[in-house]
Scaffold this motif. Structure first.
Motif, PDB file in Angstrom:
ATOM      1  N   GLY A  36     -20.351   4.192  -0.176  1.00 36.83           N
ATOM      2  CA  GLY A  36     -19.338   4.413  -1.333  1.00 36.83           C
ATOM      3  C   GLY A  36     -18.605   3.441  -2.080  1.00 36.83           C
ATOM      4  N   ALA A  37     -18.597   3.782  -3.130  1.00 37.78           N
ATOM      5  CA  ALA A  37     -17.912   2.366  -4.180  1.00 37.78           C
ATOM      6  C   ALA A  37     -16.552   2.575  -4.207  1.00 37.78           C
ATOM      7  CB  ALA A  37     -18.583   2.397  -5.568  1.00 37.78           C
ATOM      8  N   ASP A  38     -15.988   3.617  -4.104  1.00 31.38           N
ATOM      9  CA  ASP A  38     -14.470   3.692  -4.434  1.00 31.38           C
ATOM     10  C   ASP A  38     -13.570   4.375  -3.439  1.00 31.38           C
ATOM     11  OD1 ASP A  38     -14.565   3.187  -7.185  1.00 31.38           O
ATOM     12  OD2 ASP A  38     -15.809   5.245  -7.564  1.00 31.38           O
ATOM     13  N   LEU A  39     -14.113   3.913  -2.065  1.00 33.06           N
ATOM     14  CA  LEU A  39     -13.241   4.531  -1.078  1.00 33.06           C
ATOM     15  C   LEU A  39     -12.075   3.348  -0.475  1.00 33.06           C
ATOM     16  CD1 LEU A  39     -16.046   6.306   1.107  1.00 33.06           C
ATOM     17  CD2 LEU A  39     -14.296   7.104  -0.557  1.00 33.06           C
ATOM     18  N   PHE A  40     -12.468   1.991  -1.004  1.00 30.40           N
ATOM     19  CA  PHE A  40     -11.615   0.974  -0.436  1.00 30.40           C
ATOM     20  C   PHE A  40     -11.320  -0.183  -1.282  1.00 30.40           C
ATOM     21  CE2 PHE A  40     -10.919  -2.833   2.053  1.00 30.40           C
ATOM     22  CZ  PHE A  40      -9.761  -2.462   2.898  1.00 30.40           C
ATOM     23  N   SER A  41     -10.079  -0.762  -1.206  1.00 26.63           N
ATOM     24  CA  SER A  41      -9.805  -1.973  -2.202  1.00 26.63           C
ATOM     25  C   SER A  41      -9.141  -2.931  -1.329  1.00 26.63           C
ATOM     26  CB  SER A  41      -9.126  -1.326  -3.293  1.00 26.63           C
ATOM     27  OG  SER A  41      -9.661  -0.466  -4.062  1.00 26.63           O
ATOM     28  N   TYR A  42      -9.675  -4.142  -1.746  1.00 26.45           N
ATOM     29  CA  TYR A  42      -8.820  -5.277  -1.307  1.00 26.45           C
ATOM     30  C   TYR A  42      -7.243  -5.588  -2.264  1.00 26.45           C
ATOM     31  CZ  TYR A  42     -11.942  -6.905   2.100  1.00 26.45           C
ATOM     32  OH  TYR A  42     -12.847  -7.012   3.565  1.00 26.45           O
ATOM     33  N   VAL A  43      -6.247  -5.771  -1.771  1.00 26.31           N
ATOM     34  CA  VAL A  43      -5.240  -6.282  -2.374  1.00 26.31           C
ATOM     35  C   VAL A  43      -4.599  -7.518  -1.792  1.00 26.31           C
ATOM     36  CG1 VAL A  43      -4.678  -4.114  -3.273  1.00 26.31           C
ATOM     37  CG2 VAL A  43      -3.593  -4.944  -1.131  1.00 26.31           C
ATOM     38  N   ARG A  44      -3.683  -8.344  -2.725  1.00 24.82           N
ATOM     39  CA  ARG A  44      -3.081  -9.374  -2.225  1.00 24.82           C
ATOM     40  C   ARG A  44      -2.148  -9.367  -1.033  1.00 24.82           C
ATOM     41  NH1 ARG A  44      -0.351 -10.942  -6.664  1.00 24.82           N
ATOM     42  NH2 ARG A  44      -0.879  -9.311  -7.482  1.00 24.82           N
TER      43      ARG A  44
END
Length: 490
Positions: free
Chosen positions: A130-138
């Motif tokens: 899946g392409a939109d299930l997780f994000s990295y943030v600072r």
């Protein structure tokens, strides 16, 4: 005299009578590759025992670039021995808790901030991604458990200030549905120590200032009632209590209100947008303690397009406050620069286009060029418009930031203490506050989310507990509550 910094920007929003203003992620199944015997038919593969995993959710759905935190991956048909990857990098300490949940420790990430593909590979060749299930943030922001306080009916406007001298900011709430003002005292853990104060009908907007020079904070309310009493002032007693309102006729429905000394006489004046007459009204303060008074007739400026949210900000670096307002019906904002002599405004206003139904705005330097920018929440556009200030009262490019449904309030603050301004937006149609960490160049990280009560409407971002970190408070229109989020980010 301005008392706020560019970084912790002044913000404004539009409220109004409810009759006028109130209003999973899909399942992704990816077939596995060829199984034993070269089978390609999905039913045949399943008969041969090849799994068909799916992914539906990752919780939490964001993590730090440094990795090392544990997340849970949810879906179906997970098998023992499964491996999980983030952007192609394998996670560690993978534990398949059940066929629908996997626990995994994030790998460190050196790629672009934002979403990454997450994949699960079972040992038998079953695969899902899946392409939109997780994000990295600072930075992952952290908050104490949400504090919820009951106030009056349909709380529509909110402000924060130390009104009892205890060193912490109290929350002052205008309740549209029952015509009251609630005062949540900091030293009582934001509980009320008395019943709400009665106000004229249908308060829509709130501002604070010492209008009569007695060194005590007064509350100024705009109203949307049908009578002629459209601006009221509740004089503060300095101990968190307030007197019976003094009322002043404006002649229309007030949508936004602000307090500032416009003519340099050290007395704060009152400005109000009158939505029903397309006017900006300026009430010049001529009162003296203990009374409240304004020179009549009030100064009137013709604008257009249903003027709504109202804000003072120095856009052209002349050390004088200019007037900004959203034009709710015209998809624009209007700017009236401070004129000469002091106390006058330059007309006609400068107008800049934004998104659909602009309902709130704030001013802060968010693009890194030392000029004050303006950020606008577009109620029907489900977006923020970022107008790049040119330092002369005009704007250059306008960029759009997508947010959730029906944004009603916007603010700017440095939530993670990195010296870069972040955006906060109250999404009334999603029951969430989104926080988008700024990168200092006018771009922002993926949203981190705070969950509110029903239909969050107004918001303040202020250091409520004297720990140097900006906190968040939101009124919930349908619940009759205020949600308070104390910032604990390290």
């Amino acid at each position: 005299m301005r008392t706020t910094s560019r970084l912790l920007a002044r913000s404004a929003w539009i409220g109004g009578p409810l009759s006028a203003w109130a209003l999973g992620v899909g399942l992704l199944a990816v077939l596995p590759g060829c199984g034993s015997g070269g089978a390609t038919d999905p039913d045949q593969m399943n008969m041969q025992g090849v799994s068909k995993p799916t992914l539906t959710q990752v919780s939490p759905d964001l993590g730090p670039l440094s990795g090392g935190t544990t997340v849970s991956v949810f879906g179906s048909d997970f098998r023992q021995g499964a491996q999980v990857k983030f952007g192609g990098l394998p996670g560690s300490s993978v534990v398949v808790k059940s066929g629908v949940e996997i626990s995994v420790t994030l790998p460190a990430w050196t790629g672009a901030i934002g979403p990454v593909e997450i994949s699960v590979d079972n040992s038998d060749g079953g695969h899902a991604s899946g392409a939109d299930l997780f994000s990295y943030v600072r930075t992952v922001l952290k908050f104490d458990p949400t504090v919820v306080r009951t106030v009056g009916k349909s709380p529509i406007a909110l402000a924060a200030a130390d009104v009892n001298g205890d060193g912490g900011n109290e929350l002052l709430v205008a309740n549209n549905g029952d015509g009251t003002l609630s005062v949540l005292l900091n030293n009582l853990d934001f509980n009320q120590n008395s019943s709400p104060y009665s106000t004229p009908a249908l308060p829509t907007a709130i501002a604070l200032g010492d209008l009569n020079g007695d060194a005590r904070t007064d509350v100024v309310l705009g109203h949307g009632n049908a009578s002629s009493q459209d601006v009221s002032v509740l004089r503060g007693l300095g101990n968190g209590a307030f007197m019976t309102p003094d009322s002043f006729a404006i002649g229309g429905t007030v949508a936004g209100i602000a307090v500032r000394d416009l003519n340099g006489d050290s007395k704060p004046d009152v400005a109000a947008t009158v939505r029903t007459t397309n006017k900006l009204m300026v009430m010049t303060n001529n009162g003296a303690a203990p009374s409240i008074g304004f020179a009549t007739p009030y100064t009137s400026f013709s604008v257009s397009g249903e003027p709504a949210a109202l804000l003072f900000a120095d856009l052209n670096k002349d050390s004088r406050d200019d007037v900004l307002m959203t034009q709710y019906g015209a998809q624009s904002i209007a700017v009236l620069l401070a004129g000469t002599p002091s106390g006058t405004l330059v007309t006609p206003p400068n107008v800049a286009g934004v998104g659909l139904r602009p309902i709130a705005l704030t001013a802060a330097e968010v693009t890194g060029d030392s000029n004050l920018d303006v950020v606008v929440a577009n109620f029907d556009g489900n977006s923020l418009s970022v107008l790049r200030g040119q330092g002369d009262g005009s704007f250059g490019s306008v960029s759009t930031v997508a947010v959730a449904e029906k944004p009603t309030a916007v603010a700017v603050a440095d939530m993670n203490s990195d010296g870069k301004p972040d955006l906060l937006v109250c999404n009334s149609g999603r029951n969430q506050v989104w926080i988008l960490l700024g990168r200092g160049d006018g771009t922002f990280d993926p949203a981190q989310k705070l969950f509110t009560g029903a239909q969050p409407w107004s918001m303040v971002v202020s250091n409520l507990n004297a720990d140097t970190k900006p906190d968040v408070a939101v009124t919930n229109l349908l619940d009759g509550t205020v949600s308070i989020f104390l910032n604990r980010t390290q």
